[in-house]
Scaffold this motif. Sequence first.
Motif, PDB file in Angstrom:
ATOM      1  N   PRO A 162     -51.333  19.376  21.312  1.00  0.00           N
ATOM      2  CA  PRO A 162     -51.683  20.557  20.506  1.00  0.00           C
ATOM      3  C   PRO A 162     -52.058  21.787  21.310  1.00  0.00           C
ATOM      4  O   PRO A 162     -51.926  22.909  20.820  1.00  0.00           O
ATOM      5  N   ASN A 163     -52.553  21.621  22.538  1.00  0.00           N
ATOM      6  CA  ASN A 163     -52.917  22.774  23.370  1.00  0.00           C
ATOM      7  C   ASN A 163     -53.752  23.798  22.597  1.00  0.00           C
ATOM      8  O   ASN A 163     -53.398  24.974  22.510  1.00  0.00           O
ATOM      9  N   TYR A 164     -54.843  23.339  22.048  1.00  0.00           N
ATOM     10  CA  TYR A 164     -55.728  24.196  21.249  1.00  0.00           C
ATOM     11  C   TYR A 164     -56.331  25.302  22.102  1.00  0.00           C
ATOM     12  O   TYR A 164     -56.859  25.062  23.183  1.00  0.00           O
ATOM     13  N   ARG A 165     -56.239  26.538  21.602  1.00  0.00           N
ATOM     14  CA  ARG A 165     -56.848  27.696  22.259  1.00  0.00           C
ATOM     15  C   ARG A 165     -57.740  28.404  21.249  1.00  0.00           C
ATOM     16  O   ARG A 165     -57.255  28.906  20.224  1.00  0.00           O
ATOM     17  N   VAL A 166     -59.027  28.447  21.523  1.00  0.00           N
ATOM     18  CA  VAL A 166     -59.996  29.009  20.586  1.00  0.00           C
ATOM     19  C   VAL A 166     -59.628  30.438  20.203  1.00  0.00           C
ATOM     20  O   VAL A 166     -59.706  30.825  19.028  1.00  0.00           O
ATOM     21  N   LYS A 170     -59.399  31.564  15.836  1.00  0.00           N
ATOM     22  CA  LYS A 170     -60.708  31.936  15.307  1.00  0.00           C
ATOM     23  C   LYS A 170     -60.637  32.078  13.783  1.00  0.00           C
ATOM     24  O   LYS A 170     -59.759  32.761  13.249  1.00  0.00           O
ATOM     25  N   ASN A 171     -61.547  31.378  13.110  1.00  0.00           N
ATOM     26  CA  ASN A 171     -61.643  31.395  11.642  1.00  0.00           C
ATOM     27  C   ASN A 171     -60.413  30.804  10.953  1.00  0.00           C
ATOM     28  O   ASN A 171     -60.235  30.979   9.738  1.00  0.00           O
ATOM     29  N   LYS A 172     -59.560  30.094  11.713  1.00  0.00           N
ATOM     30  CA  LYS A 172     -58.360  29.479  11.118  1.00  0.00           C
ATOM     31  C   LYS A 172     -58.196  28.033  11.581  1.00  0.00           C
ATOM     32  O   LYS A 172     -57.080  27.519  11.620  1.00  0.00           O
ATOM     33  N   GLN A 173     -59.296  27.393  11.950  1.00  0.00           N
ATOM     34  CA  GLN A 173     -59.209  26.035  12.468  1.00  0.00           C
ATOM     35  C   GLN A 173     -58.592  25.070  11.465  1.00  0.00           C
ATOM     36  O   GLN A 173     -57.857  24.160  11.852  1.00  0.00           O
ATOM     37  N   ASP A 174     -58.891  25.266  10.176  1.00  0.00           N
ATOM     38  CA  ASP A 174     -58.358  24.358   9.156  1.00  0.00           C
ATOM     39  C   ASP A 174     -56.837  24.413   9.105  1.00  0.00           C
ATOM     40  O   ASP A 174     -56.174  23.390   8.878  1.00  0.00           O
ATOM     41  N   VAL A 175     -56.267  25.590   9.341  1.00  0.00           N
ATOM     42  CA  VAL A 175     -54.807  25.749   9.354  1.00  0.00           C
ATOM     43  C   VAL A 175     -54.220  25.025  10.559  1.00  0.00           C
ATOM     44  O   VAL A 175     -53.215  24.307  10.451  1.00  0.00           O
ATOM     45  N   PHE A 176     -54.857  25.220  11.705  1.00  0.00           N
ATOM     46  CA  PHE A 176     -54.404  24.542  12.923  1.00  0.00           C
ATOM     47  C   PHE A 176     -54.434  23.029  12.746  1.00  0.00           C
ATOM     48  O   PHE A 176     -53.471  22.325  13.100  1.00  0.00           O
ATOM     49  N   ILE A 177     -55.519  22.514  12.202  1.00  0.00           N
ATOM     50  CA  ILE A 177     -55.663  21.071  11.997  1.00  0.00           C
ATOM     51  C   ILE A 177     -54.560  20.546  11.087  1.00  0.00           C
ATOM     52  O   ILE A 177     -53.916  19.528  11.391  1.00  0.00           O
ATOM     53  N   ARG A 178     -54.315  21.233   9.992  1.00  0.00           N
ATOM     54  CA  ARG A 178     -53.290  20.779   9.039  1.00  0.00           C
ATOM     55  C   ARG A 178     -51.903  20.758   9.674  1.00  0.00           C
ATOM     56  O   ARG A 178     -51.143  19.808   9.500  1.00  0.00           O
ATOM     57  N   LYS A 179     -51.580  21.775  10.440  1.00  0.00           N
ATOM     58  CA  LYS A 179     -50.263  21.840  11.064  1.00  0.00           C
ATOM     59  C   LYS A 179     -50.093  20.793  12.162  1.00  0.00           C
ATOM     60  O   LYS A 179     -49.005  20.237  12.331  1.00  0.00           O
ATOM     61  N   CYS A 180     -51.174  20.529  12.895  1.00  0.00           N
ATOM     62  CA  CYS A 180     -51.106  19.484  13.922  1.00  0.00           C
ATOM     63  C   CYS A 180     -50.910  18.107  13.305  1.00  0.00           C
ATOM     64  O   CYS A 180     -50.181  17.267  13.846  1.00  0.00           O
ATOM     65  N   GLU A 195     -62.077  17.745  23.191  1.00  0.00           N
ATOM     66  CA  GLU A 195     -62.343  18.725  22.136  1.00  0.00           C
ATOM     67  C   GLU A 195     -61.281  18.647  21.040  1.00  0.00           C
ATOM     68  O   GLU A 195     -61.595  18.676  19.840  1.00  0.00           O
ATOM     69  N   GLU A 196     -60.024  18.532  21.436  1.00  0.00           N
ATOM     70  CA  GLU A 196     -58.936  18.453  20.459  1.00  0.00           C
ATOM     71  C   GLU A 196     -59.009  17.173  19.640  1.00  0.00           C
ATOM     72  O   GLU A 196     -58.798  17.187  18.417  1.00  0.00           O
ATOM     73  N   ALA A 197     -59.302  16.062  20.303  1.00  0.00           N
ATOM     74  CA  ALA A 197     -59.389  14.783  19.593  1.00  0.00           C
ATOM     75  C   ALA A 197     -60.482  14.831  18.533  1.00  0.00           C
ATOM     76  O   ALA A 197     -60.293  14.344  17.397  1.00  0.00           O
ATOM     77  N   GLN A 198     -61.615  15.410  18.878  1.00  0.00           N
ATOM     78  CA  GLN A 198     -62.713  15.501  17.928  1.00  0.00           C
ATOM     79  C   GLN A 198     -62.396  16.473  16.792  1.00  0.00           C
ATOM     80  O   GLN A 198     -62.664  16.189  15.619  1.00  0.00           O
ATOM     81  N   LEU A 199     -61.807  17.602  17.131  1.00  0.00           N
ATOM     82  CA  LEU A 199     -61.466  18.602  16.123  1.00  0.00           C
ATOM     83  C   LEU A 199     -60.436  18.081  15.126  1.00  0.00           C
ATOM     84  O   LEU A 199     -60.594  18.219  13.904  1.00  0.00           O
ATOM     85  N   LEU A 200     -59.379  17.448  15.633  1.00  0.00           N
ATOM     86  CA  LEU A 200     -58.261  17.058  14.782  1.00  0.00           C
ATOM     87  C   LEU A 200     -58.523  15.771  13.996  1.00  0.00           C
ATOM     88  O   LEU A 200     -57.858  15.512  12.993  1.00  0.00           O
ATOM     89  N   SER A 201     -59.471  14.986  14.448  1.00  0.00           N
ATOM     90  CA  SER A 201     -59.807  13.740  13.735  1.00  0.00           C
ATOM     91  C   SER A 201     -61.024  13.887  12.834  1.00  0.00           C
ATOM     92  O   SER A 201     -61.201  13.104  11.892  1.00  0.00           O
ATOM     93  N   ASP A 208     -63.273   6.112  17.223  1.00  0.00           N
ATOM     94  CA  ASP A 208     -63.095   6.443  15.800  1.00  0.00           C
ATOM     95  C   ASP A 208     -62.003   7.495  15.630  1.00  0.00           C
ATOM     96  O   ASP A 208     -61.199   7.428  14.689  1.00  0.00           O
ATOM     97  N   ALA A 209     -61.966   8.456  16.553  1.00  0.00           N
ATOM     98  CA  ALA A 209     -60.931   9.495  16.497  1.00  0.00           C
ATOM     99  C   ALA A 209     -59.547   8.878  16.643  1.00  0.00           C
ATOM    100  O   ALA A 209     -58.626   9.202  15.887  1.00  0.00           O
TER     101      ALA A 209
END
Length: 314
Positions: A162-166, A170-180, A195-201, A208-209
């Motif tokens: 996913p190569n997440y870049r803050v 910004k303010n669109k994390q839910d969109v990023f998560i859904r697309k990933c 960080e990505e594993a925790q965010l996306l799971s 657990d992630a």
Amino acid sequence: MKKVFCIGELLIDFVAENQGNDLSKAKEFSKKAGGAPANVACAISKLGGDGVFIGCVGNDPFGTFLLRILENEKVDVSLAQKTNTFTTLAFVSIDENGERDFVFSRGADKELVYDSSHKTNFENNILHFGAATSFLGGSLEDAYSRYLFDGLTKNAFISFDPNYRVDLWKNKQDVFIRKCHAFIEKSHLCKFSLEEAQLLSGKDNLEDACKVFHEMGTKIIVVTLGSKGTFLCTLNFSKTIPSIKVSPKDTTGAGDAFIGCLLQQIAEHTSIDNILEKEEILTQMVTRANKAGAITTLNFGAIESLPTLQQLDS
């Protein structure tokens, strides 16, 4: 050997070395080639693999520079595209511990146009999706999803990072998560940072992630943990595999070196199904990939710091 098609952005990194990780204070920048999928393609080719890059740059001096860099690393750029939009830029400031601060100026990478003729090339090969800017709209996002479908219909091995870049989300994390999630569901291999594993799971605990990701559909999960190594998890086993100890100068490209080295090893196997649950083989592969990532942190810039086969074997 299987080809590895790396799909996504190719851009210029303007790097402020040893000036802290606050870009507002940086004064001097060096021009470097960057973009996670391009870095992965170079990592594969430098290790004797067959890396192919699919992405878009501007029809400008920066775009010419970038494609030339990839060609010099023996990456196949015949499927890359050019557009009149200016080449994408990223400004990166790096502190004494190798940690980074990013700001993007997005341009040509978003204009990659889907080409249905590539589908035949994907058969029984490997597709790697490195998503940093690929979910931000433009024709790139459409091409990204359609190439995933093409790869699945052609029995390709699918890899996703996913190569997440803050700064980009910004303010669109839910969109990023859904697309990933749509890619995690279809991938054979997923590579995450902690960080990505925790965010996306949605889970703090790493095991657990991984359980969440396995339930989505992915088979092999690798979570890079910096100096602590990599957590490897399949449906049958999980373990943390240590890395070698180094004093990092620049962590840019370390994750790309890791996944590139891992994919290059997978590409050498005629039957990928035979390694999916083989603990000993996967452990050896990840150990080698950890070394590739560590070596990359010893110098500034991603592509020029990627290890050669000789460095990795020494």
